[in-house]
Design an enzyme around this catalytic site. Sequence first.
Site, PDB file in Angstrom:
ATOM      1  N   ARG A  63      17.340  -7.070  -2.856  1.00 24.21           N
ATOM      2  CA  ARG A  63      18.073  -7.386  -4.077  1.00 24.21           C
ATOM      3  C   ARG A  63      19.563  -7.323  -3.810  1.00 24.21           C
ATOM      4  O   ARG A  63      20.051  -6.337  -3.272  1.00 24.21           O
ATOM      5  CB  ARG A  63      17.720  -6.396  -5.192  1.00 24.21           C
ATOM      6  CG  ARG A  63      16.327  -6.609  -5.699  1.00 24.21           C
ATOM      7  CD  ARG A  63      15.960  -5.638  -6.797  1.00 24.21           C
ATOM      8  NE  ARG A  63      14.722  -6.093  -7.375  1.00 24.21           N
ATOM      9  CZ  ARG A  63      14.629  -6.830  -8.479  1.00 24.21           C
ATOM     10  NH1 ARG A  63      15.703  -7.132  -9.166  1.00 24.21           N
ATOM     11  NH2 ARG A  63      13.453  -7.236  -8.909  1.00 24.21           N
ATOM     12  N   HIS A  80      11.313  -1.679   9.809  1.00 24.62           N
ATOM     13  CA  HIS A  80      11.194  -2.859   8.951  1.00 24.62           C
ATOM     14  C   HIS A  80      12.431  -3.082   8.077  1.00 24.62           C
ATOM     15  O   HIS A  80      13.014  -4.158   8.065  1.00 24.62           O
ATOM     16  CB  HIS A  80       9.959  -2.755   8.046  1.00 24.62           C
ATOM     17  CG  HIS A  80       8.678  -2.560   8.808  1.00 24.62           C
ATOM     18  ND1 HIS A  80       8.467  -3.063  10.060  1.00 24.62           N
ATOM     19  CD2 HIS A  80       7.530  -1.914   8.472  1.00 24.62           C
ATOM     20  CE1 HIS A  80       7.239  -2.742  10.476  1.00 24.62           C
ATOM     21  NE2 HIS A  80       6.661  -2.040   9.525  1.00 24.62           N
ATOM     22  N   LYS A 101      -8.468  -5.542  14.972  1.00 21.97           N
ATOM     23  CA  LYS A 101      -9.487  -6.166  14.126  1.00 21.97           C
ATOM     24  C   LYS A 101      -8.876  -6.871  12.920  1.00 21.97           C
ATOM     25  O   LYS A 101      -9.247  -7.976  12.569  1.00 21.97           O
ATOM     26  CB  LYS A 101     -10.486  -5.111  13.651  1.00 21.97           C
ATOM     27  CG  LYS A 101     -11.455  -4.705  14.761  1.00 21.97           C
ATOM     28  CD  LYS A 101     -12.643  -3.963  14.213  1.00 21.97           C
ATOM     29  CE  LYS A 101     -12.350  -2.486  14.155  1.00 21.97           C
ATOM     30  NZ  LYS A 101     -13.514  -1.634  13.991  1.00 21.97           N
ATOM     31  N   GLU A 111       4.176   0.487  -1.702  1.00 24.13           N
ATOM     32  CA  GLU A 111       2.749   0.215  -1.545  1.00 24.13           C
ATOM     33  C   GLU A 111       1.998   0.978  -2.619  1.00 24.13           C
ATOM     34  O   GLU A 111       2.392   2.089  -2.974  1.00 24.13           O
ATOM     35  CB  GLU A 111       2.259   0.668  -0.161  1.00 24.13           C
ATOM     36  CG  GLU A 111       2.511  -0.351   0.915  1.00 24.13           C
ATOM     37  CD  GLU A 111       2.056   0.084   2.308  1.00 24.13           C
ATOM     38  OE1 GLU A 111       1.968  -0.795   3.171  1.00 24.13           O
ATOM     39  OE2 GLU A 111       1.807   1.267   2.538  1.00 24.13           O
ATOM     40  N   LYS A 140       5.216  -0.389  17.566  1.00 28.01           N
ATOM     41  CA  LYS A 140       5.743   0.925  17.266  1.00 28.01           C
ATOM     42  C   LYS A 140       4.585   1.935  17.173  1.00 28.01           C
ATOM     43  O   LYS A 140       3.462   1.509  16.939  1.00 28.01           O
ATOM     44  CB  LYS A 140       6.571   0.880  15.983  1.00 28.01           C
ATOM     45  CG  LYS A 140       5.741   0.720  14.719  1.00 28.01           C
ATOM     46  CD  LYS A 140       6.483   1.292  13.537  1.00 28.01           C
ATOM     47  CE  LYS A 140       5.510   1.634  12.469  1.00 28.01           C
ATOM     48  NZ  LYS A 140       5.247   0.658  11.459  1.00 28.01           N
ATOM     49  N   ARG A 197       2.698  -2.887  -5.107  1.00 30.64           N
ATOM     50  CA  ARG A 197       2.931  -3.247  -3.706  1.00 30.64           C
ATOM     51  C   ARG A 197       3.955  -4.364  -3.688  1.00 30.64           C
ATOM     52  O   ARG A 197       3.758  -5.419  -4.290  1.00 30.64           O
ATOM     53  CB  ARG A 197       1.627  -3.730  -3.067  1.00 30.64           C
ATOM     54  CG  ARG A 197       1.850  -4.279  -1.660  1.00 30.64           C
ATOM     55  CD  ARG A 197       0.541  -4.562  -0.929  1.00 30.64           C
ATOM     56  NE  ARG A 197       0.831  -5.110   0.391  1.00 30.64           N
ATOM     57  CZ  ARG A 197       0.843  -6.409   0.662  1.00 30.64           C
ATOM     58  NH1 ARG A 197       0.569  -7.301  -0.277  1.00 30.64           N
ATOM     59  NH2 ARG A 197       1.130  -6.840   1.878  1.00 30.64           N
ATOM     60  N   LYS A 227       4.860   5.132  -0.311  1.00 32.26           N
ATOM     61  CA  LYS A 227       3.429   4.869  -0.403  1.00 32.26           C
ATOM     62  C   LYS A 227       2.901   5.467  -1.704  1.00 32.26           C
ATOM     63  O   LYS A 227       3.524   6.349  -2.281  1.00 32.26           O
ATOM     64  CB  LYS A 227       2.703   5.505   0.785  1.00 32.26           C
ATOM     65  CG  LYS A 227       3.102   4.843   2.099  1.00 32.26           C
ATOM     66  CD  LYS A 227       2.141   5.169   3.206  1.00 32.26           C
ATOM     67  CE  LYS A 227       2.469   4.359   4.444  1.00 32.26           C
ATOM     68  NZ  LYS A 227       1.770   3.096   4.536  1.00 32.26           N
ATOM     69  N   LEU A 241       9.689  -8.991  10.912  1.00 31.65           N
ATOM     70  CA  LEU A 241      10.514 -10.114  11.351  1.00 31.65           C
ATOM     71  C   LEU A 241       9.719 -11.414  11.398  1.00 31.65           C
ATOM     72  O   LEU A 241      10.293 -12.496  11.469  1.00 31.65           O
ATOM     73  CB  LEU A 241      11.121  -9.817  12.727  1.00 31.65           C
ATOM     74  CG  LEU A 241      12.159  -8.703  12.736  1.00 31.65           C
ATOM     75  CD1 LEU A 241      12.693  -8.497  14.147  1.00 31.65           C
ATOM     76  CD2 LEU A 241      13.308  -9.028  11.796  1.00 31.65           C
TER      77      LEU A 241
HETATM   78  C1  BG6 Z   1       3.244  -0.838   9.100  1.00 32.57           C
HETATM   79  C2  BG6 Z   1       3.250   0.587   8.658  1.00 32.57           C
HETATM   80  O1  BG6 Z   1       4.200  -1.044  10.093  1.00 32.57           O
HETATM   81  O2  BG6 Z   1       3.535  -1.672   8.001  1.00 32.57           O
HETATM   82  C3  BG6 Z   1       2.271   0.799   7.538  1.00 32.57           C
HETATM   83  O3  BG6 Z   1       2.923   1.425   9.764  1.00 32.57           O
HETATM   84  C4  BG6 Z   1       2.483  -0.181   6.422  1.00 32.57           C
HETATM   85  O4  BG6 Z   1       2.346   2.118   7.053  1.00 32.57           O
HETATM   86  C5  BG6 Z   1       2.573  -1.602   6.966  1.00 32.57           C
HETATM   87  O5  BG6 Z   1       1.413  -0.083   5.521  1.00 32.57           O
HETATM   88  C6  BG6 Z   1       2.985  -2.581   5.880  1.00 32.57           C
HETATM   89  O6  BG6 Z   1       2.866  -3.885   6.359  1.00 32.57           O
HETATM   90  P1  BG6 Z   1       2.575  -5.073   5.351  1.00 32.57           P
HETATM   91  O7  BG6 Z   1       2.719  -6.286   6.218  1.00 32.57           O
HETATM   92  O8  BG6 Z   1       1.186  -4.861   4.855  1.00 32.57           O
HETATM   93  O9  BG6 Z   1       3.588  -4.980   4.289  1.00 32.57           O
END
Ligand code: BG6
Length: 489
Positions: free
Chosen positions: A347, A241, A19, A217, A149, A342, A337, A181
Site C-alpha cells: 500500500r 519476502h 509434493k 495468513e 531458505k 489471507r 499467521k 519474486l
Molecule cells: C513461506 C513461509 O516461505 O511462504 C510460509 O515459510 C508461508 O510460512 C509461505 O506460509 C507463504 O507463501 P504463499 O505463496 O502461500 O503466500
Amino acid sequence: ENESSVSITVVGASGDLAKKKIFPALFALYYEGCLPKHFTVFGYARSKMTDAELRDMVSKTLTCRIDQRENCGEKMDQFLKRCFYHSGQYDSQEHFAALDKKLKEHEGGRVSNRLFYLSIPPNIFIDAVKCASSSASAASGWTRVIVEKPFGRDSESSAALTKALKQYLTEDQIFRIDHYLGKELVENLSVLRFSNLIFEPLWSRQYIRNVQLIFSEDFGTEGRGGYFDNYGIIRDIMQNHLLQILALFAMETPVSLDAEDIRNEKVKVLRSMRTLRLEDVVIGQYKSHTRGGVTHPGYTDDKTVPKDSVTPTFAAAALFIDNARWDGVPFLMKAGKALHNRRAEIRVQFRHVPGNLYNRNIGTDLDQATNELVIRVQPDEAIYLKINNKVPGLGMRLDRSNLNLLYSTRYSKEIPDAYERLLLDAIEGERRLFIRSDELDAAWSLFTPVLKELEEKRTIPEYYPYGSRGPVGAHYLAARYKVRWGDLG
Ligand code: BG6
C-alpha cells in the site's frame, strides 16, 4: 537441432514443498510446452520407493490448475513417464554417484545440463551440495543448484553457509529462491513503476507519505511448528519476502533489465537502509480461540512447539531508507499467521494535496482522502488506485472511489504459480529473480541485531486470538510515525 538434455533432480522428493509446489510446477511447465525436448525428472530421497510409487505420489498432487482442460490426463501420463526415483542418503558420495550413472543413461550421450532442487532441511544442506556437486554434476553443460531458505538464521550463520556453498559451487551456479519474486504482481512492480509516467515521477519522499507491506495468513503453523519455532515470522516472511518486495519497490532505475543490473540496484537500496531497532518492532503470538463452536489451537498447542515458546508468529516493523529518494518515509511491514484473512499487499499512501480547496468537502478525515495505490499480490491479484471524486448530484460532497485493475476480469488466462516462473528461469539461466549473496548479507544485517536482542531478552510477544486482526501494538507503532494501516479500512 539442440541435442542437449536437462535433468532435474528434486532432492527431498517426499517433502511437502516437493509434493505441493515443485512437481506440480514442473508438470505445468511441461503442459505449457516450456520444458526442453529432452528432460528427465528425478526424485531423490532417503526412503525406498519404486519409480511407480513416486509417480503415484506425484500424480496425487498434480491437481493441476489445468485439469479441466482437454487432454490433461494424457499429458499427465506423458509427464509421469519422465519422472523417476532414486533412493539415497543426502551425505553419500556413493549414492549420488549411483544417481549420476542413471542420469547418464537418460542423457544418452547428449550434452547434459543438470539442475538440482534442494528441498531439504538446513542441517543436511551442505553435505548434499558437496555430494551432488562432486559426484553428480554434469560432465558437459551446466550444473545449477536451487536452494530454499532458511539461508542461515542471522548474519553469521548465513555467511558461514555461503562460504561453505562456495567451496563446491560458484555464485553463478547457486539459485537462491524467494518464491515471492516469482509472483506475478511482484514481477509487475517494475513495469508499473518504470513504464508509467503517472507513477514514476511520484515515486519518492516528495509525494509518498508511507509505504506498507502487509502479509497475513488465516491459518497457523499447522504441522510446521518444528521448523517455525526455530525461525519465527521475522525470518520466515519479513527478512526475505517482504524485504525483497521493498527492495524492488524502492530501488533506483536499473541500467537495464539484466539480472546483474537489477540486483546491483537492489543491493544498493538494501544497504541504504537503517538497521532495525527494537523500539520499531512489535511482536505477537496467537493463542487459542473458539468461535462458532470451533476451537482453533494456539501456537504453543502445536505438539512440536515448546510450551513456553516466545517465538513471534506476528510482527510489525518500521523501516527507513536513508537515501535522497526516501529520507524520512516510513516503510511499515506487518506479517502474521492465524489472522482474520489471507492476503499479501503493498500500500502506497500519498501526501495531501496542498492547499485547502476541497478540504471542507472531504469531511473530518483528511488522511482518508489522500490517494492510495494498492497492489494486491494475492489473492485476487489487483492494482487499484483510490481517488477522490464528487458524489453525483446537486451538492458538493467528495467520495472515494477505486480505479481498479482486477486481473481476473482483465485476463482470462490463469496466473502461473510462482514456482513455475522460477523453475523456468533457473532452467534458462535467468538470474533476475534469484537472490545474490550480497543481497542476502545486506538483508541479514538489517534484522540480525534486533533478532538477537529479542532472543536474548526473551521478549514476551503480545498475544492475539487466532483469527483476529493481530496485536494492537501494531497500531501504536504505526501511529508513532503518523501512519494508519490501510488494510483496516
Ligand atoms: C513461506 C513461509 O516461505 O511462504 C510460509 O515459510 C508461508 O510460512 C509461505 O506460509 C507463504 O507463501 P504463499 O505463496 O502461500 O503466500
